[in-house]
Scaffold this active site. Structure first.
Site, PDB file in Angstrom:
ATOM      1  N   SER A   1       4.403   2.560   7.938  1.00  0.00           N
ATOM      2  CA  SER A   1       4.286   1.318   6.765  1.00  0.00           C
ATOM      3  C   SER A   1       6.096   1.007   5.996  1.00  0.00           C
ATOM      4  O   SER A   1       5.995   2.204   5.769  1.00  0.00           O
ATOM      5  CB  SER A   1       2.849   1.504   6.230  1.00  0.00           C
ATOM      6  OG  SER A   1       2.293   2.065   7.330  1.00  0.00           O
TER       7      SER A   1
ATOM      8  N   HIS B   1       0.949  -0.959   0.624  1.00  0.00           N
ATOM      9  CA  HIS B   1      -0.180  -0.343   0.179  1.00  0.00           C
ATOM     10  C   HIS B   1       0.810   1.230   0.032  1.00  0.00           C
ATOM     11  O   HIS B   1       0.350   2.631  -0.228  1.00  0.00           O
ATOM     12  CB  HIS B   1      -1.390   0.113   0.970  1.00  0.00           C
ATOM     13  CG  HIS B   1      -0.582   0.102   2.795  1.00  0.00           C
ATOM     14  ND1 HIS B   1      -0.475  -0.840   3.589  1.00  0.00           N
ATOM     15  CD2 HIS B   1      -0.261   1.405   2.959  1.00  0.00           C
ATOM     16  CE1 HIS B   1       0.351  -0.053   4.157  1.00  0.00           C
ATOM     17  NE2 HIS B   1       0.376   1.195   4.580  1.00  0.00           N
TER      18      HIS B   1
ATOM     19  N   LEU C   1      -8.912 -22.259  -6.939  1.00  0.00           N
ATOM     20  CA  LEU C   1      -9.935 -23.183  -7.845  1.00  0.00           C
ATOM     21  C   LEU C   1     -10.695 -23.279  -8.898  1.00  0.00           C
ATOM     22  O   LEU C   1     -11.353 -23.528  -9.102  1.00  0.00           O
ATOM     23  CB  LEU C   1     -11.168 -22.745  -6.478  1.00  0.00           C
ATOM     24  CG  LEU C   1     -11.299 -23.731  -4.735  1.00  0.00           C
ATOM     25  CD1 LEU C   1     -12.205 -23.433  -4.164  1.00  0.00           C
ATOM     26  CD2 LEU C   1     -10.317 -25.402  -5.184  1.00  0.00           C
TER      27      LEU C   1
ATOM     28  N   ASP D   1      -0.441  -7.808   1.488  1.00  0.00           N
ATOM     29  CA  ASP D   1       0.911  -6.914   1.138  1.00  0.00           C
ATOM     30  C   ASP D   1       2.113  -5.661   1.580  1.00  0.00           C
ATOM     31  O   ASP D   1       2.386  -5.189   2.437  1.00  0.00           O
ATOM     32  CB  ASP D   1      -0.185  -5.316   2.928  1.00  0.00           C
ATOM     33  CG  ASP D   1       0.067  -3.947   2.873  1.00  0.00           C
ATOM     34  OD1 ASP D   1       0.104  -3.463   1.679  1.00  0.00           O
ATOM     35  OD2 ASP D   1      -0.442  -3.407   4.058  1.00  0.00           O
TER      36      ASP D   1
ATOM     37  N   GLY E   1       3.614   6.697   7.975  1.00  0.00           N
ATOM     38  CA  GLY E   1       4.596   6.340   7.703  1.00  0.00           C
ATOM     39  C   GLY E   1       5.660   5.981   8.023  1.00  0.00           C
ATOM     40  O   GLY E   1       6.831   5.491   7.451  1.00  0.00           O
TER      41      GLY E   1
END
Length: 440
Positions: free
Chosen positions: A270, A157, A332, A187, A268
């Site tokens: 992250s 992100h 699947l 992520d 920030g």
């Protein structure tokens, strides 16, 4: 007391005349009190005691002296483990800048036409100006140097939607970064920069060996590069916590198992590392709960609930991103809808489910090479279990599927009408779908 000066008269002073004792001279003790008010002179009160002999000459004079407070020379001896761990990793932590092209509204836009979605002179189309602006900032950590390049792990992100990426090293050097691969499910993302100015790389520790209560440090750029390489300390609050993951539209897409920590993690942070006191990466900081979180009680004030992707999972994902540019997961070959999105009347008339079935996922369509269809599943069948684990919704289906590798065989439990059935399915790679956003 006012600010006027006073002329002291004889009757204002009390004079004590002690008894004449053995021819000793008379002693007069006079006490005067002076009050200092205003004018920046401070509100202190001074006392003077003057002793005089018979001739009137003063014997001694005493007064207050300056303060005698000193700094103690006693220092606190403490473990330098946190400092050593931070020093070992800090030079490998970077700020990641997401640059995107500015979007400009067409010059002929009309307020009413734009609101009602009408064309003509009121077109609401947007165009790229070509100018790049800073869209967001995050953090990352350099974990490898190879062949003249350095590799950075960060969050997906942080880099999503970027037209250009920049990495700012701990010494302030700004370098262009390119995407190696991204994975929205976990992520995670891997970036690549020129390694010429990279002096330090961080290493990964074993996240399976951590324990609740263990001291950890979070490093990153909270609120942006102004606070780059900030470090916060906390503990592992929980070794393994299951949280929902969502897409860009806020829809729940699955569940993730993460490390919970009370180390301060802010916007920030992250993509930055969560490290142990050995200076090893045990997680990549990814999210935090706040008072506005849908997972919190209404009006609750939340502090110290941050989450990091465990290093054991990070390593497996980034190795695939470097090797293939993507993460290969089993599928699947179906598109699905959560059962709770289907009305009770339709569950009875179209799906023909027993009233006891309250949750699951409805098969809405198949890919061209669907292994589920080959195994016998039909449209409107309702999947309720994978390998004995209950499947209540799409997120649960993803979670159970992604625990397996391509080529493994799983047992799918489902309802065909009122009949409960099970079938073994050998998993293949994710394939293209037929017109649905919920593909599995």
């Amino acid at each position: 007391m006012d600010n006027n000066n006073h002329d002291f008269k004889e009757e204002d002073v009390e004079v004590h005349q002690p008894r004449n004792n053995g021819g000793m001279g008379r002693t007069v003790a006079v006490a005067l009190v002076a009050a200092l008010i205003g004018g920046g002179v401070g509100g202190g009160i001074s006392y003077y005691a003057i002793s005089r002999n018979d001739s009137g000459a003063p014997l001694t004079t005493t007064s207050n002296t300056g303060g005698t407070t000193k700094i103690s020379n006693v220092s606190v001896k403490q473990s330098d483990a946190s400092q050593a761990a931070f020093a070992k990793v800090s030079d490998a932590v970077v700020s990641v800048i997401n640059l995107q092209k500015q979007q400009q509204q067409s010059s002929d836009d009309s307020g009413f036409a734009a609101i009602f979605g009408q064309g003509g002179t009121g077109s609401s189309s947007k165009s790229d100006s070509g100018a790049l602006t800073e869209y967001s900032e995050g953090s990352g950590v350099i974990y490898q140097k190879r062949g003249g390049s350095a590799y950075i792990v960060t969050n997906n992100h942080v880099v999503s939607g970027s037209d250009k990426l920049e990495a700012i090293l701990s010494d302030g050097s700004k370098l262009t970064a390119t995407k190696v691969g991204t994975d929205s499910v976990t992520d995670l993302a891997v970036l690549k920069i020129n390694a010429a100015k990279v002096k330090s790389v961080a290493s990964f520790g074993d996240s399976s060996k951590i324990a609740a209560g263990q001291t950890v440090l979070a490093i990153g750029s909270p609120l942006g590069t102004q606070y780059a390489t900030s470090v916060t300390q906390g503990i592992v609050s929980a070794k393994s916590r299951t949280v929902d993951t969502t897409d860009e539209n806020g829809n729940t897409t699955g569940q993730a198992t993460v490390i919970q920590t009370d180390a301060a993690i802010n916007s920030g942070n992250s993509g930055g590392p969560l490290i142990n006191l050995a200076g090893q990466i045990i997680g990549i900081n990814s999210m935090k709960l706040s008072g506005s979180s849908s997972q919190s009680n209404e009006g609750a004030s939340i502090e110290g609930m941050g989450f990091a992707i465990p290093s054991d999972e990070v390593v497996g994902i980034i190795n695939q991103l470097v090797t293939r540019g993507k993460v290969v997961r089993p599928a699947l070959g179906i598109s699905v809808v959560d059962l709770d999105q289907v009305s009770a009347a339709q569950q009875s008339s179209i799906l023909k489910l027993p009233s006891s079935v309250k949750s699951g996922v409805v098969v809405a369509g198949f890919t061209n090479t669907s292994i589920a269809r080959k195994a016998g599943l039909k449209k409107y069948d309702v999947i309720v279990g994978i390998d004995g684990k209950t499947v209540t919704n799409t997120a649960a289906l993803h979670t159970q599927l992604y625990k397996h590798a391509v080529g493994q065989t799983i047992k799918v439990t489902y309802y065909h009408g009122s009949d409960k059935k099970s079938v073994n399915v050998k998993l293949t790679e994710t394939t293209s779908s037929l017109g649905s956003d919920n593909n599995n």
